[in-house]
Design an enzyme around this catalytic site. Structure first.
Site, PDB file in Angstrom:
ATOM      1  CG  ASP A  69     -10.463   3.496   4.979  1.00 19.74           C
ATOM      2  OD1 ASP A  69     -10.084   4.566   5.496  1.00 19.74           O
ATOM      3  OD2 ASP A  69     -10.037   3.091   3.893  1.00 19.74           O
ATOM      4  CG  HIS A 110      -2.077   0.943   1.069  1.00 17.58           C
ATOM      5  ND1 HIS A 110      -3.219   0.582   0.396  1.00 17.58           N
ATOM      6  CD2 HIS A 110      -2.261   2.228   1.453  1.00 17.58           C
ATOM      7  CE1 HIS A 110      -4.067   1.604   0.401  1.00 17.58           C
ATOM      8  NE2 HIS A 110      -3.497   2.622   1.029  1.00 17.58           N
ATOM      9  NE  ARG A 157      -8.337  10.999   6.623  1.00 16.15           N
ATOM     10  CZ  ARG A 157      -7.483  10.112   6.082  1.00 16.15           C
ATOM     11  NH1 ARG A 157      -7.879   8.888   5.798  1.00 16.15           N
ATOM     12  NH2 ARG A 157      -6.248  10.437   5.847  1.00 16.15           N
ATOM     13  CB  SER A 179      -7.136   5.529   6.419  1.00 19.70           C
ATOM     14  OG  SER A 179      -7.362   5.249   5.074  1.00 19.70           O
ATOM     15  CE  LYS A 238      -7.426   1.769   2.027  1.00 21.90           C
ATOM     16  NZ  LYS A 238      -7.426   2.876   2.978  1.00 21.90           N
TER      17      LYS A 238
HETATM   18  N1  URA Z   1      -4.104   5.851   1.565  1.00 20.40           N
HETATM   19  C1  URA Z   1      -5.112   5.429   2.364  1.00 20.40           C
HETATM   20  O1  URA Z   1      -5.610   4.326   2.195  1.00 20.40           O
HETATM   21  N2  URA Z   1      -5.537   6.225   3.347  1.00 20.40           N
HETATM   22  C2  URA Z   1      -5.009   7.432   3.575  1.00 20.40           C
HETATM   23  O2  URA Z   1      -5.438   8.086   4.499  1.00 20.40           O
HETATM   24  C3  URA Z   1      -3.970   7.886   2.738  1.00 20.40           C
HETATM   25  C4  URA Z   1      -3.528   7.067   1.732  1.00 20.40           C
END
Ligand code: URA
Length: 434
Positions: free
Chosen positions: A161, A82, A168, A183, A187
């Protein structure tokens, strides 16, 4: 405790108890707490921060807002990556098929465009028919058949999320360490993975502008992974210029496919090689990182990774012909070059401004309900360190709607700094943690 009292507590810089965090997340997910109260709380958190215990409580509450997928029957190792968000970052579209082609299962839950940064889901949805909203059963089946599946947060997986991410995005509360960490980790931990590679971006196009801030974010996320008994590694990588040469959804899909065809830009290929090597190592497919890099090269050169991408697209109802026919992707009817105002070398690129410009073209959202223009975007012709002559095309703007073109042109022109002395290209890989 009432939501308004929790907001007041955080506004005044006090800590929120775990049970109150859990109640707020569950109330917001179910719709009992309205957007306006959550927006106020997010801003209070943005300004006041969360301590490590509050961050962990928020992550766990968000994780358990939905189901934690159990994929242990599919494979012993399940690995994901990620990114914390950048401009032109299409690495997920490359590393997922590469790693799956090596036999490691990649269950990937991604996000949409966030503030000035792009989102993997929007990029994938520029492929006609591609579905990112698979049910858990469909996700599991796709993983079983192809080894990789790329989806978004759903009503079942990480629903908190899903809602908070969108809120956000439109309340200026994205670039906040604990909110980003919760966040991302909520996930990722919901995916049923055994290993995670974090690409923590740092620079003027990242949410963390300074190396110390990015290191802090990496450490918070690694700490959460440790507390949740998951293996994780973080790479700090440069985001002081767009990654690769394409910014915008269809344009980025094309660049990802070109990279899978071994014709990608050097920086994008280099980062995907490192990320894939880390994923392959966590997934037990290689003995060390050097072995992982070699495997990446083989899977790209042999075409195995490209074929895996074709299968993933088909399996998720997308049109696999896009792999060979880029004209099947949504395009832009018009284009305009942004010209160099002097001769010299590209000294800096305001990457966040490029991301904003792309968003103004329609590649990202200005409001919760904004529609994406998948064909719009910006080609980055000149990167840091490149020599340019006055009148050269630094960038090309691709658009369908004329309205904002003069604003976008001005933003992109201003984003480039041209200097007279030759300068070094930035180092892409800055640190490795974990
Ligand atoms: N990627 C995400 O999944 N969440 C964030 O807050 C920023 C980048």
């Amino acid at each position: 405790m009432r939501a308004v009292d929790i907001i007041a507590k955080k506004r005044d810089g006090e800590s929120i108890a775990r049970e109150d965090i859990t109640a707020v997340v569950s109330g917001y997910t179910s719709g009992d707490i309205p957007d306006y109260q959550m927006a106020a709380l997010l801003m209070a958190v943005y300004l006041r921060g969360l301590d490590p215990a509050e961050t962990l409580a928020l992550t766990e509450a968000m994780l358990h807002s939905g189901i934690v997928v159990d994929l242990s029957d599919l494979a012993d190792s399940r690995v994901d990556k990620h990114s914390t968000g950048g401009v032109g970052d299409k690495t997920s579209l490359i590393v997922a098929p590469v790693v799956a082609a090596a036999g490691v299962v990649v269950p990937m839950i991604s996000g949409r465009a966030l503030a000035h940064s792009g989102g993997t889901l929007d990029k994938l949805e520029s492929i006609p028919g591609f579905r990112t909203n698979l049910s858990i059963e469909e996700f599991r089946k796709a993983l079983q058949e192809t080894g990789a599946a790329l989806i978004g947060q759903t009503e079942q997986i990480a629903p908190a999320d899903k809602k908070l991410y969108a809120l956000r995005d439109v309340t200026a509360t994205v670039a906040c360490r604990p909110l980003m960490a919760a966040s991302i980790m909520s996930k990722k931990m919901a995916e049923g993975i055994t290993g995670l590679v974090l690409d923590v971006k740092v620079g003027n196009g990242a949410f963390m502008k300074k190396e110390s801030e990015a290191l802090g974010l990496a450490e918070v996320m690694l700490d959460i992974a440790r507390r949740m008994n998951s293996q994780a590694v973080a790479l700090l990588t440069d985001m002081n210029q767009p990654l690769g040469r394409a910014v915008g959804n269809s344009l980025e899909v094309i660049e990802a496919l070109e990279t899978l065809k071994n014709r990608g830009p050097h920086d994008l290929n280099q980062l995907c090689r490192e990320l894939s090597a880390e994923m392959l190592l966590l997934g037990g497919a290689v003995n060390d990182l050097e072995d992982g890099r070699r495997r990446y090269d083989d899977l790209i050169k042999s075409g195995a990774a490209l074929e895996k991408m074709r299968t993933i697209i088909e399996r998720q109802s997308g049109d696999p012909r896009v792999v060979d026919h880029y004209d099947l992707l949504p395009g832009a009817g018009k284009s305009k070059d942004v010209l160099a105002y002097s001769s010299g070398f590209v000294g800096a690129i305001d990457t966040e401004a490029i991301g904003h410009a792309s968003m103004l073209l329609g590649a990202g959202r200005l409001r919760l309900d904004s529609k994406i223009d998948y064909g719009a975007g910006i080609s980055i012709n000149a990167k840091i360190g490149d020599s340019v002559n006055r009148g050269d095309a630094l960038s090309t703007i691709h658009f369908n709607v004329e309205d904002r073109i003069s604003d976008v042109e001005a933003i992109v022109t201003k984003a480039y700094t041209i200097v007279s002395d030759r300068i070094q290209k930035p180092n892409l890989l800055k640190a490795r943690l974990g």
